[in-house]
Scaffold this motif. Structure first.
Motif, PDB file in Angstrom:
ATOM      1  N   THR A 194       0.834  -1.206   0.000  1.00  0.00           N
ATOM      2  CA  THR A 194       0.000   0.000   0.000  1.00  0.00           C
ATOM      3  C   THR A 194       0.872   1.261   0.000  1.00  0.00           C
ATOM      4  N   ARG A 195       1.934   1.228   0.824  1.00  0.00           N
ATOM      5  CA  ARG A 195       2.856   2.374   0.847  1.00  0.00           C
ATOM      6  C   ARG A 195       3.418   2.662  -0.541  1.00  0.00           C
TER       7      ARG A 195
ATOM      8  N   MET B 236       2.760   6.036  -2.840  1.00  0.00           N
ATOM      9  CA  MET B 236       3.871   6.869  -3.322  1.00  0.00           C
ATOM     10  C   MET B 236       3.783   6.988  -4.851  1.00  0.00           C
ATOM     11  N   GLY B 237       3.512   5.864  -5.501  1.00  0.00           N
ATOM     12  CA  GLY B 237       3.332   5.893  -6.961  1.00  0.00           C
ATOM     13  C   GLY B 237       2.136   6.757  -7.350  1.00  0.00           C
ATOM     14  N   GLY B 238       1.072   6.643  -6.571  1.00  0.00           N
ATOM     15  CA  GLY B 238      -0.141   7.409  -6.860  1.00  0.00           C
ATOM     16  C   GLY B 238       0.096   8.917  -6.750  1.00  0.00           C
ATOM     17  N   VAL B 239       0.854   9.327  -5.750  1.00  0.00           N
ATOM     18  CA  VAL B 239       1.143  10.759  -5.585  1.00  0.00           C
ATOM     19  C   VAL B 239       2.051  11.239  -6.716  1.00  0.00           C
ATOM     20  N   THR B 240       2.999  10.378  -7.107  1.00  0.00           N
ATOM     21  CA  THR B 240       3.846  10.685  -8.268  1.00  0.00           C
ATOM     22  C   THR B 240       2.988  10.988  -9.494  1.00  0.00           C
ATOM     23  N   ARG B 241       2.047  10.079  -9.767  1.00  0.00           N
ATOM     24  CA  ARG B 241       1.171  10.273 -10.927  1.00  0.00           C
ATOM     25  C   ARG B 241       0.269  11.496 -10.753  1.00  0.00           C
ATOM     26  N   SER B 242      -0.176  11.759  -9.527  1.00  0.00           N
ATOM     27  CA  SER B 242      -1.033  12.932  -9.285  1.00  0.00           C
ATOM     28  C   SER B 242      -0.305  14.214  -9.657  1.00  0.00           C
ATOM     29  N   LEU B 243       0.963  14.310  -9.248  1.00  0.00           N
ATOM     30  CA  LEU B 243       1.745  15.506  -9.577  1.00  0.00           C
ATOM     31  C   LEU B 243       1.931  15.634 -11.086  1.00  0.00           C
TER      32      LEU B 243
ATOM     33  N   THR C 145      -0.197  18.748  -4.697  1.00  0.00           N
ATOM     34  CA  THR C 145       0.878  19.367  -3.914  1.00  0.00           C
ATOM     35  C   THR C 145       0.634  19.178  -2.418  1.00  0.00           C
ATOM     36  N   SER C 146      -0.630  19.151  -2.024  1.00  0.00           N
ATOM     37  CA  SER C 146      -0.936  18.911  -0.616  1.00  0.00           C
ATOM     38  C   SER C 146      -0.506  17.500  -0.207  1.00  0.00           C
ATOM     39  N   ALA C 147      -0.790  16.527  -1.074  1.00  0.00           N
ATOM     40  CA  ALA C 147      -0.409  15.144  -0.769  1.00  0.00           C
ATOM     41  C   ALA C 147       1.114  15.005  -0.721  1.00  0.00           C
ATOM     42  N   ALA C 148       1.790  15.629  -1.675  1.00  0.00           N
ATOM     43  CA  ALA C 148       3.252  15.551  -1.703  1.00  0.00           C
ATOM     44  C   ALA C 148       3.835  16.173  -0.434  1.00  0.00           C
ATOM     45  N   ASP C 149       3.273  17.304  -0.042  1.00  0.00           N
ATOM     46  CA  ASP C 149       3.724  17.968   1.180  1.00  0.00           C
ATOM     47  C   ASP C 149       3.468  17.090   2.407  1.00  0.00           C
ATOM     48  N   ALA C 150       2.306  16.433   2.409  1.00  0.00           N
ATOM     49  CA  ALA C 150       1.967  15.564   3.550  1.00  0.00           C
ATOM     50  C   ALA C 150       2.972  14.419   3.665  1.00  0.00           C
ATOM     51  N   ILE C 151       3.293  13.790   2.530  1.00  0.00           N
ATOM     52  CA  ILE C 151       4.230  12.657   2.548  1.00  0.00           C
ATOM     53  C   ILE C 151       5.641  13.137   2.897  1.00  0.00           C
TER      54      ILE C 151
ATOM     55  N   ALA D 269       5.711  13.647   6.670  1.00  0.00           N
ATOM     56  CA  ALA D 269       5.036  12.688   7.558  1.00  0.00           C
ATOM     57  C   ALA D 269       6.032  12.015   8.495  1.00  0.00           C
ATOM     58  N   ASN D 270       5.661  11.921   9.755  1.00  0.00           N
ATOM     59  CA  ASN D 270       6.457  11.148  10.700  1.00  0.00           C
ATOM     60  C   ASN D 270       6.035   9.688  10.688  1.00  0.00           C
ATOM     61  N   SER D 271       4.740   9.483  10.510  1.00  0.00           N
ATOM     62  CA  SER D 271       4.246   8.108  10.424  1.00  0.00           C
ATOM     63  C   SER D 271       3.203   8.057   9.313  1.00  0.00           C
ATOM     64  N   PHE D 272       2.900   6.859   8.891  1.00  0.00           N
ATOM     65  CA  PHE D 272       1.976   6.708   7.779  1.00  0.00           C
ATOM     66  C   PHE D 272       0.585   6.392   8.326  1.00  0.00           C
ATOM     67  N   ASP D 273      -0.158   7.445   8.675  1.00  0.00           N
ATOM     68  CA  ASP D 273      -1.446   7.243   9.330  1.00  0.00           C
ATOM     69  C   ASP D 273      -2.616   7.487   8.368  1.00  0.00           C
ATOM     70  N   ASP D 274      -3.828   7.445   8.917  1.00  0.00           N
ATOM     71  CA  ASP D 274      -5.035   7.659   8.105  1.00  0.00           C
ATOM     72  C   ASP D 274      -5.025   9.021   7.403  1.00  0.00           C
ATOM     73  N   GLU D 275      -4.409  10.005   8.067  1.00  0.00           N
ATOM     74  CA  GLU D 275      -4.407  11.353   7.488  1.00  0.00           C
ATOM     75  C   GLU D 275      -3.545  11.416   6.223  1.00  0.00           C
ATOM     76  N   VAL D 276      -2.398  10.769   6.271  1.00  0.00           N
ATOM     77  CA  VAL D 276      -1.533  10.738   5.090  1.00  0.00           C
ATOM     78  C   VAL D 276      -2.201   9.890   3.988  1.00  0.00           C
ATOM     79  N   PHE D 277      -2.854   8.808   4.407  1.00  0.00           N
ATOM     80  CA  PHE D 277      -3.596   7.976   3.451  1.00  0.00           C
ATOM     81  C   PHE D 277      -4.642   8.821   2.728  1.00  0.00           C
ATOM     82  N   LEU D 278      -5.425   9.589   3.495  1.00  0.00           N
ATOM     83  CA  LEU D 278      -6.452  10.450   2.894  1.00  0.00           C
ATOM     84  C   LEU D 278      -5.822  11.398   1.870  1.00  0.00           C
ATOM     85  N   GLU D 279      -4.725  12.042   2.259  1.00  0.00           N
ATOM     86  CA  GLU D 279      -4.070  12.989   1.357  1.00  0.00           C
ATOM     87  C   GLU D 279      -3.673  12.313   0.043  1.00  0.00           C
ATOM     88  N   ALA D 280      -3.031  11.137   0.178  1.00  0.00           N
ATOM     89  CA  ALA D 280      -2.487  10.477  -1.014  1.00  0.00           C
ATOM     90  C   ALA D 280      -3.599   9.956  -1.926  1.00  0.00           C
ATOM     91  N   VAL D 281      -4.595   9.278  -1.359  1.00  0.00           N
ATOM     92  CA  VAL D 281      -5.633   8.715  -2.241  1.00  0.00           C
ATOM     93  C   VAL D 281      -6.553   9.804  -2.766  1.00  0.00           C
TER      94      VAL D 281
END
Lengths: 386, 355
Positions: B195-196, B200-207, B259-265, B268-280
């Motif tokens: 999933t990680r 990461m691939g998904g955010v790459t494609r989003s940008l 850009t928000s998702a990229a900034d979140a990742i 990020a200190n840990s990979f939580d629900d909030e980072v998941f929300l940003e990325a997806v």
């Protein structure tokens, strides 16, 4: 780039998180005390004076204004947090919202000192309500077609004409309105309008309610007949209101209230679907959540630009354009997904009532505060097309 | 944006402007533009931007790398830059050094699985792997019978590759590993899973999608100011203006989400629900924007934008194709919907308002 649109990923600073907790706790107390019901957006009377005073007492009105006027010199981002928490909880903000968002900032910029000292602290205490007098019969979004006349007389002006679609005029203590002080010129059809502070509940002002298809009464027609306004109630430049009104609108266009007005139906759908959704419900909810998250990130970004002293006119118009279309479509998308909700869902009746109200509310969302068409014109100008 | 971030992105932007001009690429049917572009990117250390100097890379920050990807999207660059960056990043998670050539990642779809056999070899099949055909090496994420994840460097020559093409005309291949012995294999760090990698691939494609939409907006505005119909510039017609305003809205939404998702990742200190929300959310919203925005760009261009000679398709088709990599918007919407429902109605707003 032709159109260098900027939406920097602004994060809310840590002081906002503490504030958010305080606002949530306050709202939970008020809900428990029966001041308002977050599941009843369709209540008939959304004016709750007692609630306004409590919000004022908490220091959540005039948050960004100077302390000498009763303000709290806090940031736009802190104000943003309060606004979104109130909106999501369906709190009864009718009495103070317009004054806090719009009228107060106009007075701060254009009113004489003694008027600021008199009125702004009262807004901050949640004591007074404002209305905005822009639209007129047959003018609407075409602000510069306004005809209501302000004629110079001894010590002030006499007002004659009619404003319409004026939200809250029936409870308002004041209105900030534009009136015609001169005819438009050939070179500039925007010329000739002046902004005034109007004291309501005075001779020569008649307020007639206009019912809405939701069953509520928010709109009014306001008829002026030889109503007198003293000279010191002129706000800003005579004949130059067009410059003032357009900058006022940037504040009106990008806030969280521009995509969260029907948000409650999404929460209620999630409740009805339960914690093991079928694939169709999961996909529908996932898309809607992705969309609202994106809207919010855009809106926070614009709040950050306002905080930095920028004037993000195009970005604010984009947020309002896609935000209001989103909140307009939301109840319809939720309705489609709700068709698959089990008969046994405990909140089924609440969801259906909320949907009924949200679907009736939806048509106005893309009209208030600048229609979709007007906003797209502003965006097009920003793109260099006009 | 930090000063150094600007420098890395500016370097990338300059290389793209010099060597990846859309019109030049369009006219070069043999694809001779690719070699000098790749050489310049490699000389600047960009393909291994996310690899530390100890593993043979240039050690740029995540944020710097993300800004390179935005620029790559604006030029709709069709060399495996994003893929090599991702592969280098994946290998670096397990401290495996990256070779200095074209790479890609396997799997590229959330549902494909590569398994580690008892003898340490790898088996499995992955579809829609971008640029597998031209990559010399693969960065592979695989799991064993117990479900523990490993990261491996694999010689592409040892795999079976069936060529395919994406909507945008770029390689999108089926990679089959049949007991392939990797060049290197190490356990993935704790908590690192497929999933990680997909996010990461998904955010790459989003940008990249957001960047392509910025370019589509720019060329559509320019075209509308040049093209005359019914005796005036089409940019003067209100209907066209409104369409372009909608395209600006979709471009803005994609930019904000990505850009928000990229900034979140990046922070990020840990990979939580909030980072998941940003990325997806970024993948979902950017994919929707690709459809709506691309449609408007073509409408504004009329028939000319539909021709192979015109550059519009470089951006529109790639933006549409990128929707499919590392999980489509419908796949992630289902996953996000499940997460939201599992947390419950009263936890939805706190999640949305978490940052």
């Amino acid at each position: 780039m032709t159109a260098a649109l900027r939406f920097d990923p602004i994060r809310l600073p840590s002081e906002c998180e503490q504030l958010r907790k305080e606002v949530r706790a306050f709202l939970a107390e008020e809900i428990a005390a029966g001041t308002f019901d977050p599941h009843q957006p369709n209540r008939e009377d959304t004016d709750v004076p007692e609630f306004s005073r409590k919000v004022g007492a908490r220091g959540w009105l005039g948050m960004t204004w100077p302390k000498k006027y009763g303000g709290h010199e806090r940031s736009f981002l802190e104000r943003y947090v309060v606004t979104e928490e109130m909106r999501v909880a369906n709190a009864p903000t009718r009495r103070f919202f317009v004054a806090d968002r719009q009228s107060g900032p106009v007075l701060l910029k254009y009113a004489p000192e003694h008027i600021k000292m008199e009125i702004l602290p009262r807004i901050c205490r949640g004591e007074i309500c404002f209305a905005i007098g822009m639209s007129e019969p047959n003018s609407g979004s075409d602000l510069f077609a306004a005809k209501t006349r302000a004629t110079k007389t001894d010590g002030g002006y006499l007002i004659n004409g009619t404003k319409i679609w004026t939200s809250s005029a029936h409870i308002a203590d004041y209105m900030i309105a534009i009136f015609r002080t001169s005819p438009p010129t050939k070179e500039n059809r925007r010329h000739g309008l002046t902004q005034f502070l109007v004291k309501m509940k005075q001779p020569g002002i008649q307020v007639n309610p206009i019912g809405q298809i939701t069953g509520q009464y928010e709109f009014n027609e306001v008829v002026f007949t030889d109503h007198f306004i003293p000279d010191d109630h002129v706000l800003g430049e005579i004949d130059g209101a067009w410059k003032q009104a357009t900058s006022e609108l940037a504040y009106e266009r990008s806030g969280p209230e521009r995509f969260l007005e029907t948000y409650y139906v999404l929460t209620e759908l999630v409740r009805a679907v339960g914690n093991k959704p079928d694939t169709r419900s999961a996909e529908g909810i996932g898309r809607l959540v992705a969309q609202v998250h994106t809207m919010r990130r855009m809106s926070v970004s614009v709040a950050g630009m306002l905080q930095a002293g920028k004037e993000p006119v195009v970005e604010a118009s984009i947020v309002k354009d896609i935000g209001t279309i989103w909140e307009q479509q939301l109840p319809h998308r939720v309705r489609e997904l709700a068709a698959f909700v089990e008969e046994t869902a405990t909140n089924r009746e609440t969801l259906e009532k909320q949907l009924d109200f949200a679907i009736k509310t939806a048509p106005k969302l893309t009209i208030q505060g600048g229609t979709t068409e007007v906003l797209r014109g502003i965006i097009a100008r920003g793109l260099g097309l006009r | 944006m930090a000063e150094s971030e600007n420098i890395v992105a500016e370097t990338a932007e300059k290389i793209f402007a010099d060597l990846a001009d859309a019109q030049t690429i369009n006219r070069d049917e043999k694809g001779e533009w690719k070699a000098p572009l790749w050489q310049a990117l490699s000389d600047a250390g960009l393909p291994l931007a996310w690899v530390g100097e100890d593993c043979g890379g240039s050690g740029a920050s995540l944020a710097e790398g993300f800004s390179v990807l935005s620029a790559a999207g604006r030029f709709a660059v069709a060399v495996p830059l994003a893929e090599t960056m991702l592969a280098g990043w994946l290998l670096a998670q397990a401290k495996i050094a990256s070779p200095g050539d074209e790479m890609t990642v396997v799997p590229a779809s959330p549902k494909d699985r590569i398994t580690v056999n008892a003898d340490g070899s790898l088996s499995g099949r992955a579809r829609g792997v971008p640029f597998a055909k031209v990559a010399k090496h693969l960065a592979v994420l695989a799991s064993d019978a117990k479900g523990d994840c490993s990261i491996a460097l694999v010689d592409t020559g040892k795999c079976r590759i069936e060529s395919g093409l994406s909507l945008g005309g770029d390689p999108s291949d089926i990679v089959t590993l049949d007991k392939v012995q990797p060049i290197a294999i190490k356990p993935a760090p704790a908590g690192f899973d497929q999933t990680r990698l997909m996010l990461m691939g998904g955010v790459t494609r989003s940008l990249q999608i957001a960047g392509a939409l910025e370019s589509m907006l720019e060329i559509s505005v320019r075209y509308s100011n040049e093209r005359v119909a019914f005796e005036k510039k089409i940019s003067k017609f209100q209907a066209v203006q409104h369409n372009l305003a909608r395209l600006a809205g979709e471009s803005a939404a994609a930019l904000a989400a990505a850009t928000s998702a990229a900034d979140a990742i990046a922070n990020a200190n840990s990979f939580d629900d909030e980072v998941f929300l940003e990325a997806v959310a970024a993948k979902i919203r950017c994919s929707e924007a690709a459809e709506k925005g691309g449609g408007i760009a073509h409408q504004v261009h009329g028939a000319i934008g539909f021709t192979i000679e015109h550059i519009l398709h470089r951006y529109s088709l790639r933006a549409l194709a990128w929707r499919d990599d590392f999980g489509s918007e419908s796949y992630w919407a289902v996953e996000l919907g499940k997460l939201v429902c599992k947390r419950g109605a009263d936890e939805l707003w706190p999640l949305v308002a978490s940052r």
